[in-house]
Write a protein that holds these residues in place. Structure first.
Motif, PDB file in Angstrom:
ATOM      1  N   ILE A  11       0.876  -1.166   0.000  1.00  0.00           N
ATOM      2  CA  ILE A  11       0.000   0.000   0.000  1.00  0.00           C
ATOM      3  C   ILE A  11       0.916   1.219   0.000  1.00  0.00           C
ATOM      4  CG2 ILE A  11      -1.796   1.255   1.244  1.00  0.00           C
ATOM      5  CD1 ILE A  11      -2.603  -1.436   2.502  1.00  0.00           C
ATOM      6  N   LEU A  15      -1.383   4.177   6.698  1.00  0.00           N
ATOM      7  CA  LEU A  15      -2.785   3.866   6.939  1.00  0.00           C
ATOM      8  C   LEU A  15      -3.465   4.949   7.765  1.00  0.00           C
ATOM      9  CD1 LEU A  15      -2.408   0.086   7.800  1.00  0.00           C
ATOM     10  CD2 LEU A  15      -2.442   1.186   5.567  1.00  0.00           C
ATOM     11  N   GLU A  19     -10.728   1.153   7.049  1.00  0.00           N
ATOM     12  CA  GLU A  19     -10.637   0.269   5.876  1.00  0.00           C
ATOM     13  C   GLU A  19      -9.181   0.086   5.445  1.00  0.00           C
ATOM     14  OE1 GLU A  19     -11.032  -2.424   3.113  1.00  0.00           O
ATOM     15  OE2 GLU A  19     -12.571  -1.935   4.598  1.00  0.00           O
ATOM     16  N   ASP A  20      -8.349   1.128   5.581  1.00  0.00           N
ATOM     17  CA  ASP A  20      -6.915   0.983   5.293  1.00  0.00           C
ATOM     18  C   ASP A  20      -6.305  -0.100   6.181  1.00  0.00           C
ATOM     19  OD1 ASP A  20      -6.980   3.081   3.439  1.00  0.00           O
ATOM     20  OD2 ASP A  20      -6.169   4.552   4.869  1.00  0.00           O
ATOM     21  N   GLU A  23      -7.505  -3.513   5.017  1.00  0.00           N
ATOM     22  CA  GLU A  23      -6.834  -3.911   3.774  1.00  0.00           C
ATOM     23  C   GLU A  23      -5.423  -4.422   4.054  1.00  0.00           C
ATOM     24  OE1 GLU A  23      -5.358  -1.998  -0.491  1.00  0.00           O
ATOM     25  OE2 GLU A  23      -6.422  -0.741   0.939  1.00  0.00           O
ATOM     26  N   ALA A  24      -4.670  -3.700   4.869  1.00  0.00           N
ATOM     27  CA  ALA A  24      -3.304  -4.126   5.202  1.00  0.00           C
ATOM     28  C   ALA A  24      -3.319  -5.446   5.967  1.00  0.00           C
ATOM     29  CB  ALA A  24      -2.603  -3.045   6.006  1.00  0.00           C
ATOM     30  N   ARG A  26      -5.563  -7.841   5.697  1.00  0.00           N
ATOM     31  CA  ARG A  26      -5.831  -8.910   4.719  1.00  0.00           C
ATOM     32  C   ARG A  26      -4.560  -9.263   3.942  1.00  0.00           C
ATOM     33  NH1 ARG A  26     -10.836  -6.121   4.600  1.00  0.00           N
ATOM     34  NH2 ARG A  26     -10.176  -4.747   2.905  1.00  0.00           N
ATOM     35  N   ILE A  27      -3.762  -8.265   3.614  1.00  0.00           N
ATOM     36  CA  ILE A  27      -2.513  -8.510   2.886  1.00  0.00           C
ATOM     37  C   ILE A  27      -1.550  -9.339   3.729  1.00  0.00           C
ATOM     38  CG2 ILE A  27      -0.422  -7.407   1.972  1.00  0.00           C
ATOM     39  CD1 ILE A  27      -2.313  -5.083   1.051  1.00  0.00           C
ATOM     40  N   ALA A  78     -10.885  -8.232   9.787  1.00  0.00           N
ATOM     41  CA  ALA A  78     -10.102  -8.699   8.637  1.00  0.00           C
ATOM     42  C   ALA A  78      -9.213  -9.886   8.977  1.00  0.00           C
ATOM     43  CB  ALA A  78      -9.247  -7.555   8.082  1.00  0.00           C
TER      44      ALA A  78
END
Length: 181
Positions: A11, A15, A19-20, A23-24, A26-27, A78
């Protein structure tokens, strides 16, 4: 996964939003990591640095605790219930702010909070450890084994973090770890 709040390699920004953080998370989960370390209070929701005058001001403790809750909720959703969460604050909290954030962190079963404030005052860590529900970590700024002794004697930290470059090398870091055990 360390320093997830910095975007975790894929990314291109630090962050800011919940949501950021999701997302991180999940990565890093997709890369096989079972835990992540997040700074919950460095940036506001728009990605601007939170000034030290605010993060160390007890009047903003509730606001920062709410920000931590939003982010931890996203990380937990997440990563799932088994994903380990470590808090990072870069010594940027007042004791009252850290206490408010601790209550939130405990709800998400955070593993520990790293240096909520500077590690030069072992009495403050001892006082906090008696009241906090999440364990504390410190030591990256401590220069030798003797500096760790008050933390070990009071059992105020859950995780000792000697930095080899700061504490006089690998031998001293091993001595510190042996003393902690």
């Amino acid at each position: 996964a360390s320093q997830v709040h910095d975007g975790w390699r894929t990314i291109s920004r630090r962050l800011a939003t919940a949501e950021d953080y999701a997302e991180a998370t999940r990565i890093v989960c997709g890369q096989g990591f079972k835990a992540g370390k997040y700074n919950l209070s460095a940036l506001d929701r728009e990605g601007n640095p939170i000034p030290l005058e605010k993060s160390t001001n007890p009047a903003y403790a509730h606001e920062l605790a709410n920000l931590a809750r939003e982010r931890l909720d996203a990380v937990r959703a997440a990563g799932g219930e088994s994903f380990g969460i470590i808090g990072e604050s870069l010594s940027r909290m007042a004791p009252s702010t850290a206490a408010a954030v601790d209550k939130v962190c405990a709800e998400y079963q955070m593993l520990y909070m790293e240096e909520p404030y500077f590690s030069y005052d072992a009495r403050l860590y001892s006082h906090s450890a008696e009241r906090f529900r999440v364990g504390l970590a410190c030591g990256e700024k401590l220069h030798n084994g003797e500096a760790f002794l008050p933390y070990f004697e009071s059992r105020s930290i859950t995780v000792a973090q000697p930095d080899v470059a700061v504490c006089s090398g690998l031998r001293e870091a091993k001595r510190i770890c042996d003393t902690a055990a």
